[in-house]
Design an enzyme around this catalytic site. Structure first.
Site, mmCIF file in Angstrom:
data_model
loop_
_atom_site.group_PDB
_atom_site.id
_atom_site.type_symbol
_atom_site.label_atom_id
_atom_site.label_comp_id
_atom_site.label_asym_id
_atom_site.label_seq_id
_atom_site.Cartn_x
_atom_site.Cartn_y
_atom_site.Cartn_z
ATOM 1 N N TYR A 157 -2.123 -1.120 10.024
ATOM 2 C CA TYR A 157 -2.086 -1.215 8.565
ATOM 3 C C TYR A 157 -0.773 -0.644 8.044
ATOM 4 O O TYR A 157 -0.086 -1.267 7.220
ATOM 5 C CB TYR A 157 -3.272 -0.450 7.978
ATOM 6 C CG TYR A 157 -3.445 -0.592 6.484
ATOM 7 C CD1 TYR A 157 -3.851 -1.800 5.924
ATOM 8 C CD2 TYR A 157 -3.230 0.485 5.628
ATOM 9 C CE1 TYR A 157 -4.033 -1.928 4.552
ATOM 10 C CE2 TYR A 157 -3.409 0.374 4.263
ATOM 11 C CZ TYR A 157 -3.810 -0.839 3.725
ATOM 12 O OH TYR A 157 -3.986 -0.962 2.365
ATOM 13 N N SER A 167 0.860 -1.187 0.000
ATOM 14 C CA SER A 167 0.000 0.000 0.000
ATOM 15 C C SER A 167 0.886 1.223 0.000
ATOM 16 O O SER A 167 2.025 1.182 0.497
ATOM 17 C CB SER A 167 -0.892 0.010 1.244
ATOM 18 O OG SER A 167 -1.530 1.278 1.403
#
Length: 258
Positions: free
Chosen positions: A162, A145
């Site tokens: 995350y 990401s």
């Protein structure tokens, strides 16, 4: 030189292929000529993706698989090998985005991020890499990401686990790339920014304020559109990237430019 992006005769495996970027990639592989095994926890969802792939004239199987469970992964990959005989391409796409900062999230939330986003890549790669080494060929694409290298600035969407887990994906990608290059296996990572997917529809895309702020800060002036990740996926999965190793390609409309 022919079509460097042609995947005719190749077999691809996509995890987290039930929807969103994974389903898009699975269909892109099929359109490029590959047969595709789609893996995800939700069997009913991946059956729909399988049918779409078959409509394109390619072979496909849908295999229920929980990437956080090693036995589930082992059985799933063996099913793919029993069906197709080999695996040329692995896209490790399965992932979760758990919201919360270190001062508010639970240990369970933290572990959920790392079990899916990092351990899942470990488990699936563990059972795919040996036959790639044996055949002297393989293309592994890990979906990280843009948040592996930049943090969320909006307090409404803090996701510390995350950030950390996707950063770990980059470290794992580099380690795998160095170890397996001699076997003809390339390992690279992609860093998508905000795309409208099933994961983001219920959170980020529900906030008009967030979308306006995101678009104002992004040089492209918008989130990513359906299909805009596929070019990078096909590049790293094909012979067009035969000498590209251990790299991280960000697909974010320019948001991470420094």
């Amino acid at each position: 030189m022919g079509n460097l992006f042609d995947l005719t005769g190749k077999v691809a495996v996509v995890t987290g292929a039930s929807s969103g970027l994974g389903a898009d990639a699975a269909l892109a592989y099929a359109e490029a000529g590959a047969d595709v095994a789609v893996l995800a926890r939700r069997a009913e969802k991946i059956n729909g993706v399988k049918e779409e792939i078959e409509k394109l004239g390619r072979k496909s199987i849908a295999v229920a698989c929980d990437v956080t469970n090693e036995e589930s992964v082992k059985v799933a990959i063996q099913t793919v090998l029993d069906t197709f005989g080999h695996i040329d391409i692995l896209m490790n796409n399965a992932g979760v985005a758990v919201r919360g900062g270190v001062d508010s999230m639970t240990e369970e939330d933290w572990d959920k991020s790392f079990n899916t986003n990092v351990k899942g890549i470990f488990f699936v790669s563990k059972y795919v890499v040996p036959q790639m080494k044996e055949r002297g060929y393989g293309k592994i694409v890990n979906i990280a990401s843009v948040n592996a290298v930049i943090a969320d600035k909006n307090d409404m969407f803090i996701r510390h686990s995350y950030n950390a887990s996707k950063s770990a994906v980059l470290g794992l990608t580099k380690g795998m790339a160095c170890s397996y290059a001699r076997y003809g296996i390339t390992v690279n990572a992609i860093g998508p920014a905000l795309f409208e997917t099933e994961m983001t529809q219920g959170t980020l895309f529900k906030s008009e304020q967030f979308l306006q702020g995101y678009s104002a800060m992004n040089p492209a002036g918008r989130p990513g559109k359906k299909g805009e990740l596929n070019g990078t996926v096909l590049y790293l999965s094909s012979d067009a990237s035969s000498y590209v190793q251990g790299q991280f390609i960000i697909v974010d409309g320019g948001g991470a430019i420094v």
